[in-house]
Design a protein around this motif. Structure first.
Motif, PDB file in Angstrom:
ATOM      1  N   PRO A  60       3.811  -4.718   2.407  1.00 15.31           N
ATOM      2  CA  PRO A  60       4.835  -4.582   3.455  1.00 15.31           C
ATOM      3  C   PRO A  60       5.947  -5.621   3.408  1.00 15.31           C
ATOM      4  O   PRO A  60       6.679  -5.787   4.379  1.00 15.31           O
ATOM      5  N   LEU A  61       6.072  -6.331   2.310  1.00 18.53           N
ATOM      6  CA  LEU A  61       7.095  -7.363   2.172  1.00 18.53           C
ATOM      7  C   LEU A  61       8.476  -6.782   2.443  1.00 18.53           C
ATOM      8  O   LEU A  61       8.864  -5.770   1.874  1.00 18.53           O
ATOM      9  N   GLY A  62       9.232  -7.422   3.321  1.00 19.80           N
ATOM     10  CA  GLY A  62      10.556  -6.921   3.669  1.00 19.80           C
ATOM     11  C   GLY A  62      11.652  -7.507   2.810  1.00 19.80           C
ATOM     12  O   GLY A  62      11.463  -8.489   2.112  1.00 19.80           O
ATOM     13  N   SER A  63      12.795  -6.883   2.846  1.00 20.71           N
ATOM     14  CA  SER A  63      14.050  -7.312   2.239  1.00 20.71           C
ATOM     15  C   SER A  63      14.188  -6.929   0.781  1.00 20.71           C
ATOM     16  O   SER A  63      15.230  -6.475   0.366  1.00 20.71           O
ATOM     17  N   CYS A  64      13.158  -7.092  -0.027  1.00 19.81           N
ATOM     18  CA  CYS A  64      13.310  -6.778  -1.452  1.00 19.81           C
ATOM     19  C   CYS A  64      12.016  -6.186  -1.996  1.00 19.81           C
ATOM     20  O   CYS A  64      11.489  -6.605  -3.001  1.00 19.81           O
ATOM     21  N   THR A  65      11.503  -5.199  -1.281  1.00 16.29           N
ATOM     22  CA  THR A  65      10.170  -4.686  -1.547  1.00 16.29           C
ATOM     23  C   THR A  65      10.085  -3.886  -2.840  1.00 16.29           C
ATOM     24  O   THR A  65      10.976  -3.116  -3.165  1.00 16.29           O
ATOM     25  N   MET A  66       9.004  -4.054  -3.557  1.00 13.69           N
ATOM     26  CA  MET A  66       8.728  -3.210  -4.715  1.00 13.69           C
ATOM     27  C   MET A  66       8.149  -1.900  -4.240  1.00 13.69           C
ATOM     28  O   MET A  66       7.188  -1.864  -3.471  1.00 13.69           O
ATOM     29  N   LYS A  67       8.720  -0.802  -4.680  1.00 19.63           N
ATOM     30  CA  LYS A  67       8.175   0.509  -4.357  1.00 19.63           C
ATOM     31  C   LYS A  67       7.009   0.824  -5.301  1.00 19.63           C
ATOM     32  O   LYS A  67       6.730   0.075  -6.240  1.00 19.63           O
ATOM     33  N   TYR A  68       6.394   1.945  -5.070  1.00 24.28           N
ATOM     34  CA  TYR A  68       5.321   2.337  -5.978  1.00 24.28           C
ATOM     35  C   TYR A  68       5.907   2.601  -7.360  1.00 24.28           C
ATOM     36  O   TYR A  68       7.101   2.895  -7.502  1.00 24.28           O
ATOM     37  N   ASN A  69       5.086   2.465  -8.388  1.00 33.21           N
ATOM     38  CA  ASN A  69       5.544   2.673  -9.766  1.00 33.21           C
ATOM     39  C   ASN A  69       4.918   3.946 -10.313  1.00 33.21           C
ATOM     40  O   ASN A  69       3.784   3.920 -10.808  1.00 33.21           O
ATOM     41  N   PRO A  70       5.607   5.080 -10.227  1.00 29.52           N
ATOM     42  CA  PRO A  70       5.025   6.340 -10.721  1.00 29.52           C
ATOM     43  C   PRO A  70       4.739   6.253 -12.208  1.00 29.52           C
ATOM     44  O   PRO A  70       5.544   5.726 -12.989  1.00 29.52           O
ATOM     45  N   LYS A  71       3.603   6.780 -12.600  1.00 29.23           N
ATOM     46  CA  LYS A  71       3.160   6.596 -13.979  1.00 29.23           C
ATOM     47  C   LYS A  71       3.931   7.467 -14.976  1.00 29.23           C
ATOM     48  O   LYS A  71       3.985   7.152 -16.158  1.00 29.23           O
ATOM     49  N   PHE A  72       4.534   8.551 -14.486  1.00 29.09           N
ATOM     50  CA  PHE A  72       5.272   9.390 -15.433  1.00 29.09           C
ATOM     51  C   PHE A  72       6.488   8.654 -15.989  1.00 29.09           C
ATOM     52  O   PHE A  72       6.911   8.908 -17.119  1.00 29.09           O
ATOM     53  N   THR A  73       7.047   7.717 -15.206  1.00 29.27           N
ATOM     54  CA  THR A  73       8.193   6.959 -15.727  1.00 29.27           C
ATOM     55  C   THR A  73       7.759   6.006 -16.836  1.00 29.27           C
ATOM     56  O   THR A  73       8.525   5.729 -17.761  1.00 29.27           O
ATOM     57  N   GLU A  74       6.531   5.491 -16.731  1.00 33.82           N
ATOM     58  CA  GLU A  74       6.007   4.642 -17.806  1.00 33.82           C
ATOM     59  C   GLU A  74       5.839   5.459 -19.081  1.00 33.82           C
ATOM     60  O   GLU A  74       6.114   4.980 -20.190  1.00 33.82           O
ATOM     61  N   ASN A 100      21.662  -4.464   7.216  1.00 35.31           N
ATOM     62  CA  ASN A 100      21.468  -5.868   6.908  1.00 35.31           C
ATOM     63  C   ASN A 100      19.985  -6.240   6.921  1.00 35.31           C
ATOM     64  O   ASN A 100      19.113  -5.370   7.022  1.00 35.31           O
ATOM     65  N   THR A 101      19.709  -7.521   6.812  1.00 38.91           N
ATOM     66  CA  THR A 101      18.314  -7.957   6.684  1.00 38.91           C
ATOM     67  C   THR A 101      17.523  -7.801   7.979  1.00 38.91           C
ATOM     68  O   THR A 101      16.300  -7.965   7.979  1.00 38.91           O
ATOM     69  N   LEU A 102      18.198  -7.488   9.072  1.00 41.92           N
ATOM     70  CA  LEU A 102      17.489  -7.167  10.310  1.00 41.92           C
ATOM     71  C   LEU A 102      17.112  -5.698  10.355  1.00 41.92           C
ATOM     72  O   LEU A 102      16.471  -5.240  11.301  1.00 41.92           O
ATOM     73  N   GLY A 103      17.543  -4.944   9.330  1.00 42.87           N
ATOM     74  CA  GLY A 103      17.286  -3.517   9.307  1.00 42.87           C
ATOM     75  C   GLY A 103      18.256  -2.739  10.171  1.00 42.87           C
ATOM     76  O   GLY A 103      17.987  -1.585  10.526  1.00 42.87           O
ATOM     77  N   LEU A 104      19.406  -3.349  10.496  1.00 42.31           N
ATOM     78  CA  LEU A 104      20.387  -2.722  11.386  1.00 42.31           C
ATOM     79  C   LEU A 104      21.617  -2.279  10.611  1.00 42.31           C
ATOM     80  O   LEU A 104      22.111  -3.006   9.738  1.00 42.31           O
ATOM     81  N   PHE A 105      22.121  -1.114  10.953  1.00 43.98           N
ATOM     82  CA  PHE A 105      23.317  -0.612  10.285  1.00 43.98           C
ATOM     83  C   PHE A 105      24.552  -1.297  10.858  1.00 43.98           C
ATOM     84  O   PHE A 105      24.651  -1.527  12.071  1.00 43.98           O
ATOM     85  N   PRO A 142       3.925 -10.083   4.884  1.00 40.70           N
ATOM     86  CA  PRO A 142       5.331  -9.719   5.051  1.00 40.70           C
ATOM     87  C   PRO A 142       6.221 -10.916   4.727  1.00 40.70           C
ATOM     88  O   PRO A 142       5.732 -12.030   4.547  1.00 40.70           O
ATOM     89  N   THR A 143       7.500 -10.690   4.639  1.00 37.59           N
ATOM     90  CA  THR A 143       8.450 -11.797   4.493  1.00 37.59           C
ATOM     91  C   THR A 143       8.423 -12.623   5.781  1.00 37.59           C
ATOM     92  O   THR A 143       8.428 -12.069   6.879  1.00 37.59           O
ATOM     93  N   ILE A 144       8.376 -13.935   5.653  1.00 33.24           N
ATOM     94  CA  ILE A 144       8.351 -14.786   6.845  1.00 33.24           C
ATOM     95  C   ILE A 144       9.507 -15.786   6.811  1.00 33.24           C
ATOM     96  O   ILE A 144       9.994 -16.160   5.750  1.00 33.24           O
ATOM     97  N   TYR A 145       9.934 -16.180   7.994  1.00 34.31           N
ATOM     98  CA  TYR A 145      11.003 -17.169   8.200  1.00 34.31           C
ATOM     99  C   TYR A 145      12.329 -16.766   7.543  1.00 34.31           C
ATOM    100  O   TYR A 145      13.104 -17.621   7.133  1.00 34.31           O
ATOM    101  N   PHE A 146      12.544 -15.485   7.424  1.00 31.66           N
ATOM    102  CA  PHE A 146      13.822 -14.967   6.935  1.00 31.66           C
ATOM    103  C   PHE A 146      14.040 -13.599   7.561  1.00 31.66           C
ATOM    104  O   PHE A 146      13.092 -12.810   7.633  1.00 31.66           O
ATOM    105  N   LEU A 153       9.033 -12.402  11.040  1.00 28.22           N
ATOM    106  CA  LEU A 153       8.134 -11.605  10.195  1.00 28.22           C
ATOM    107  C   LEU A 153       8.878 -10.310   9.890  1.00 28.22           C
ATOM    108  O   LEU A 153       9.140  -9.506  10.790  1.00 28.22           O
ATOM    109  N   MET A 154       9.237 -10.115   8.638  1.00 25.09           N
ATOM    110  CA  MET A 154      10.011  -8.941   8.255  1.00 25.09           C
ATOM    111  C   MET A 154       9.102  -7.922   7.584  1.00 25.09           C
ATOM    112  O   MET A 154       8.434  -8.212   6.593  1.00 25.09           O
TER     113      MET A 154
END
Length: 483
Positions: A68-82, A215-220, A410-414, A422-423
């Motif tokens: 659940p890391l916020g701001s720059c999260t890695m999505k799942y890595n589908p195996k067909f792309t590998e 933005n990093t608050l998740g607000l448009f 999660p991302t903390i202090y940012f 807690l992002m």
């Protein structure tokens, strides 16, 4: 766990190589020969397999757990792309193979992938052209700012400043500073950029503004049209940090909204791997007036359908990466985009926003959410209530307690504008069951901490490395191969 070298047992072997017909002295010049043994470990095949299998179990990755890391999260890595990236026709290419003409046409397929990837990204973002050279998101940021600088230099503009809102990504000020600009911090109002505050710092010395939208608050950023108008009045460029593109992809094209430059984090939006130091990819797109300044080389298509690399761009910022960037990474993104198609990309965006708002509502009343309104792909909560209570549990303690329950923190202090931040970014790929289980576990952690604060303050307890004195660890580092 010891290193593989400490597990070495003299005389033990894992393979029996065929004895070569010639010695090393017959094959190599004397100056290249070792004077002593290479010192490789002596292990059986099973020793090696078990060692690296055990190491892999200490890795935390999206294939095994919720992230659940916020701001720059890695999505799942589908195996067909590998699988696509491992096709021999791609993996056996050399970057200096001939491009054109007869039997020399040995990399047309790779060039076509690059060309079509750029065209697809242009369509998604509403940009005139893209470069795939940058090798990470922050590298893409720097490339984008360098393009902005080249534009102003070419026009003779005396620009010295770049504006960075306090709700933008943390690497934005660093990229602007490395490119030689003075960074002007812009305070937000109610979580977004305020045109009145922008007016106080906007003048002819401003080269541009770097925005993350949402933005990093998740607000448009709802004041975007006014911001674009204001910047253009002083010939300042608007930069889009594309790390949060997964919140608007297929819903809004940033070029159409007035952005001049955009970098994309392919791991953030297009499911390529992330972390471990790379490899990464941070493609950069530009509006029509910035096309002359893109890095070289650029992939172009001839009238006969052949592709080639064009280096003839006298106003280009030059080379930003060896060869053509991390080809295997954007090859995976290309496969992912083709597999999802336009409707699939829109669904990914909708699911990302839905998941974030669902988790935000599940935690309602448990953690404070300073900007508690409909968010985009992520939201920022605060542990100020817990920190100020009798249990004195802070954001760091909550994050550490989540580790004990098998989650990445999660991302903390940012961002810095939210105390005890807690992002959370649940992403578009997690099931309702996973989101509910995470919310239940987090609620249980906070409930237990009110009765027994040490349950969180002493966490983690069940991992190979428990709670560290982080200041001491940074200042008095002791490096060892014993884990």
């Amino acid at each position: 766990m010891n290193t593989v070298f400490k597990k070495s047992t003299e005389g033990r072997e894992g393979v029996w190589p065929v004895k070569p017909e010639k010695s090393a002295a017959d094959l190599l010049p004397a100056g290249l020969l070792r004077g002593k043994s290479a010192g490789l470990p002596s292990l059986s095949e099973l020793d090696v397999v078990r060692h690296f299998t055990q190491l892999s179990k200490r890795n935390y990755g999206v294939d095994g757990n919720f992230y659940p890391l916020g701001s720059c999260t890695m999505k799942y890595n589908p195996k067909f792309t590998e699988t696509a990236a491992a096709l021999p026709g791609f993996t056996r290419l050399h970057p200096v193979l001939p491009q054109l003409k007869g039997a020399g046409r040995m990399c047309q397929g790779a060039l076509e992938v690059m060309y079509e990837t750029e065209q697809l990204l242009c369509e998604v973002c509403g940009m005139k052209a893209f470069t795939l050279h940058p090798m990470a998101g922050a590298h893409g940021e720097l490339t984008g700012v360098m393009i902005m600088a080249a534009y102003h230099k070419d026009k003779g503009n005396k620009k010295t400043k770049i504006i960075c809102p306090d709700s933008a990504h943390g690497t934005n000020p660093a990229s602007a500073a490395i490119a030689g600009y003075e960074v002007v911090n812009l305070p937000s109002k109610d979580g977004i950029v305020d045109p009145d505050e922008l007016a106080k710092v906007l003048d002819d010395s401003v080269a541009g503004m770097m925005m993350t939208c949402p933005n990093t608050l998740g607000l448009f950023e709802t004041n975007l049209p006014k911001i674009v108008e204001m910047l253009r009045s002083v010939d300042a460029l608007l930069y889009y940090d594309g790390a949060n593109l997964n919140a608007i992809m297929g819903k809004m094209r940033v070029g159409d909204a007035g952005f001049d430059v955009v970098h994309l984090n392919l791991h953030k939006t297009f499911a390529t791997p992330h972390g471990g130091g790379g490899p990464g990819a941070g493609p950069v797109g530009v509006s029509e007036r910035l096309v002359p300044y893109l890095p070289v080389s650029r992939v172009e298509k001839l009238e006969d359908g052949q592709f080639f690399l064009n280096y003839d761009f006298p106003k280009s910022i030059g080379y930003v990466a060896p060869f053509y960037g991390n080809f295997g990474v954007f090859l995976k993104a290309y496969a992912y985009i083709l597999r999802l198609g336009g409707n699939g990309l829109i669904r990914a965006t909708e699911n990302a926003v839905l998941a974030a708002n669902y988790l935000r509502k599940r935690l309602d009343g448990v953690l404070d959410v300073p900007y508690d309104r409909v968010c985009m792909h992520e939201f920022v909560a605060s542990a100020c209530k817990q920190a100020a209570s009798s249990c004195h549990v802070r954001a760091l303690d909550i994050a550490k307690a989540l580790l004990d329950r098998g989650y990445h923190a999660p991302t903390i202090y940012f961002p810095l504008i939210v105390k005890e931040a807690l992002m959370f970014e649940p992403t578009e790929t997690e099931s309702l069951d996973t989101l509910d289980q995470f919310a239940d576990d987090l609620i249980a952690i906070l409930a237990e901490a009110e009765i027994n604060p040490d349950s969180a303050i002493g966490a983690p307890r069940n991992l190979p490395v428990t709670r560290l004195d982080e200041t001491r660890a940074a200042r008095n580092m002791e490096l060892t191969d014993d884990l």
